[in-house]
Design a protein around this motif. Structure first.
Motif, PDB file in Angstrom:
ATOM      1  N   TYR A  89      21.881   0.422  27.097  1.00 52.80           N
ATOM      2  CA  TYR A  89      21.827   0.856  28.498  1.00 52.80           C
ATOM      3  C   TYR A  89      21.144  -0.190  29.395  1.00 52.80           C
ATOM      4  O   TYR A  89      20.416   0.172  30.335  1.00 52.80           O
ATOM      5  N   THR A 120       8.316   9.046  26.288  1.00 52.04           N
ATOM      6  CA  THR A 120       9.673   9.423  25.860  1.00 52.04           C
ATOM      7  C   THR A 120      10.239   8.478  24.815  1.00 52.04           C
ATOM      8  O   THR A 120      11.313   8.757  24.258  1.00 52.04           O
ATOM      9  N   GLU A 122      11.697   5.853  25.264  1.00 51.78           N
ATOM     10  CA  GLU A 122      12.964   5.323  25.772  1.00 51.78           C
ATOM     11  C   GLU A 122      12.770   3.878  26.217  1.00 51.78           C
ATOM     12  O   GLU A 122      11.735   3.525  26.808  1.00 51.78           O
ATOM     13  N   LYS A 124      13.103   0.698  28.425  1.00 47.11           N
ATOM     14  CA  LYS A 124      13.239   0.393  29.833  1.00 47.11           C
ATOM     15  C   LYS A 124      13.452  -1.108  29.985  1.00 47.11           C
ATOM     16  O   LYS A 124      12.683  -1.910  29.440  1.00 47.11           O
ATOM     17  N   ARG A 173      25.541   2.551  25.344  1.00 46.10           N
ATOM     18  CA  ARG A 173      24.476   3.031  24.463  1.00 46.10           C
ATOM     19  C   ARG A 173      24.322   2.198  23.197  1.00 46.10           C
ATOM     20  O   ARG A 173      23.304   2.306  22.510  1.00 46.10           O
ATOM     21  N   ASN A 354      27.855  13.275  29.792  1.00 50.95           N
ATOM     22  CA  ASN A 354      26.508  13.821  29.826  1.00 50.95           C
ATOM     23  C   ASN A 354      25.847  13.471  31.156  1.00 50.95           C
ATOM     24  O   ASN A 354      25.779  12.304  31.548  1.00 50.95           O
ATOM     25  N   VAL A 355      25.339  14.496  31.849  1.00 49.88           N
ATOM     26  CA  VAL A 355      24.706  14.274  33.148  1.00 49.88           C
ATOM     27  C   VAL A 355      23.453  13.417  32.996  1.00 49.88           C
ATOM     28  O   VAL A 355      23.174  12.545  33.822  1.00 49.88           O
ATOM     29  N   ARG A 356      22.709  13.625  31.929  1.00 48.12           N
ATOM     30  CA  ARG A 356      21.499  12.838  31.718  1.00 48.12           C
ATOM     31  C   ARG A 356      21.843  11.372  31.482  1.00 48.12           C
ATOM     32  O   ARG A 356      21.126  10.483  31.938  1.00 48.12           O
ATOM     33  N   THR A 357      22.938  11.140  30.779  1.00 47.25           N
ATOM     34  CA  THR A 357      23.358   9.759  30.554  1.00 47.25           C
ATOM     35  C   THR A 357      23.753   9.094  31.865  1.00 47.25           C
ATOM     36  O   THR A 357      23.421   7.924  32.108  1.00 47.25           O
ATOM     37  N   GLU A 359      22.594   9.836  34.771  1.00 45.98           N
ATOM     38  CA  GLU A 359      21.355   9.589  35.516  1.00 45.98           C
ATOM     39  C   GLU A 359      20.650   8.346  35.003  1.00 45.98           C
ATOM     40  O   GLU A 359      20.073   7.581  35.782  1.00 45.98           O
ATOM     41  N   THR A 360      20.725   8.112  33.696  1.00 41.86           N
ATOM     42  CA  THR A 360      20.063   6.943  33.119  1.00 41.86           C
ATOM     43  C   THR A 360      20.872   5.677  33.349  1.00 41.86           C
ATOM     44  O   THR A 360      20.312   4.619  33.671  1.00 41.86           O
TER      45      THR A 360
END
Length: 393
Positions: A89, A120, A122, A124, A173, A354-357, A359-360
């Motif tokens: 990402y 998280t 995740e 960045k 991803r 996916n909405v979260r994807t 957004e990211t």
């Protein structure tokens, strides 16, 4: 031998417009182009098509897209499967330009600085201005075979160092270059449209021609079949036909299965167009004259009727290609069509469910923009061909 005085000859030329016929002189005086009277139908269609600005612009876009399809390996900065899990990402990189009179034009992108969120976990990615990745035209990169025949390692544009990566449209991803995957996916999505339209054209012309030329019982049977197929809801039909495809088939087999499915669904509309044209043409004077001259049915259909309606068929075909592309994209997006590791625009859009994807990584929606621009350009071309099909209006 009699000779006319030169003054009379010059006067006659002036009266007839410099040696032209009286009909051409009358057309010129009326403001019309005398060449149109001798132009073929295709030349008249092309003349009217050029006046349709949106259609011409759409044709340029469609031609550019299919050039991308032909030279996909050369135009893509990397292969569709090249991954870098450290840059999952990763956001798009902006091309930086420096110009100096001594060094000339310098193109580069900034590298990434990757950090992991302590809460998280995740990753960045931020811009690292201390790291520059130089870019150039025709750099050496990942090896490939152009059209499966010519081994090459040159790409149109990319990093100077083959070990470095540049993500002009971001990464997915798995750390794969989205631009390269869009370019490679265009080959599958657009070729499915062309192959599906060719098969639909053959089926529509065959059954529509039989229905319109013979009429009677053949017309009734074919029209009932068409009405039955058109009455079935599209999505359940896709579900049923896609369920018949074995899940263990490879990407190539599923590719031809999807093409066949789209062709079976898409021929009914063209068959009705062909039937309507045949019904109107079979009573025309030139068809009756050919029949009285002893021409067989095959010759009447393929030498007289089909050429006279070719412009209308081409207009219908140009409108059918976008429908095929949207059909493949929708089926792959729903998981009914092509699946990874195959690459198509519909497969790429699966990651944007996916909405979260989103957004990211909102850049994952860019394959949808490619579909939108291509289909819109094809619709403009179809409108221009439809308007130009009858150049005498």
């Amino acid at each position: 031998m009699l000779s006319w005085p030169r003054a009379l000859v010059r006067k006659g030329r002036r009266d007839t417009g410099g040696g032209s016929s009286p009909e051409e002189s009358a057309a010129r005086e009326a403001g019309a182009d005398p060449e149109l009277g001798r132009a073929s139908q295709w030349r008249l269609v092309w003349r009217k098509f050029r006046k349709h600005k949106l259609a011409v612009g759409g044709a340029v876009v469609v031609l550019a897209v299919y050039l991308v399809v032909v030279f996909a390996e050369f135009l893509a900065p990397a292969s569709a499967s090249a991954t870098d899990e450290r840059l999952t990402y990763a956001p798009p990189q902006t091309i930086q330009v420096d110009f100096s009179f001594s060094d000339g034009l310098d193109l580069y992108v900034y590298g990434y600085e990757t950090r992991r969120d302590p809460e998280t976990f995740e990753q960045k990615h931020t811009v690292d201005t201390s790291q520059k990745i130089p870019l150039r035209l025709l750099p050496r990169g990942e090896s490939y075979e152009m059209w499966g025949l010519i081994p090459m390692d040159r790409h149109l544009f990319g990093p100077v160092d083959a070990d470095q990566r540049a993500y002009f449209l971001g990464a997915d991803r798995s750390g794969r270059d989205l631009l390269s995957r869009i370019i490679h996916g265009a080959r599958v999505s657009l070729s499915i449209g062309l192959i599906g339209v060719v098969v639909s054209f053959a089926l529509g012309l065959f059954f529509g021609g039989i229905s319109g030329y013979f009429g009677g019982a053949p017309d009734t049977i074919i029209q009932r079949i068409i009405e039955f197929l058109m009455a079935i809801p599209t999505l359940p039909l896709w579900l049923a036909l896609s369920a018949a495809v074995p899940p263990d088939w490879g990407p190539l087999m599923r590719y031809f299965a999807i093409t066949t499915i789209l062709s079976v669904i898409g021929w009914t509309g063209l068959a009705r167009v062909v039937r309507g044209r045949f019904l109107s043409l079979r009573e025309d004077d030139f068809v009756i004259a050919a029949r009285l001259d002893g021409c067989g049915r095959r010759r009447i259909i393929f030498r007289h009727m089909v050429p006279s309606m070719s412009s209308h068929v081409i207009a219908s075909l140009s409108m059918a290609v976008p429908a095929m592309i949207l059909g493949e994209t929708a089926m792959s997006f729903l998981g009914l069509g092509l699946q990874s590791p195959a690459v198509s625009w519909g497969v790429l859009l699966q990651e944007a469910q996916n909405v979260r994807t989103i957004e990211t990584a909102p850049w994952l929606m860019l394959p949808g923009l490619a579909v939108f621009v291509t289909v819109l350009a094809m619709n403009f071309v179809g409108d221009g061909l439809r308007d130009s099909a009858d150049p005498y209006k």
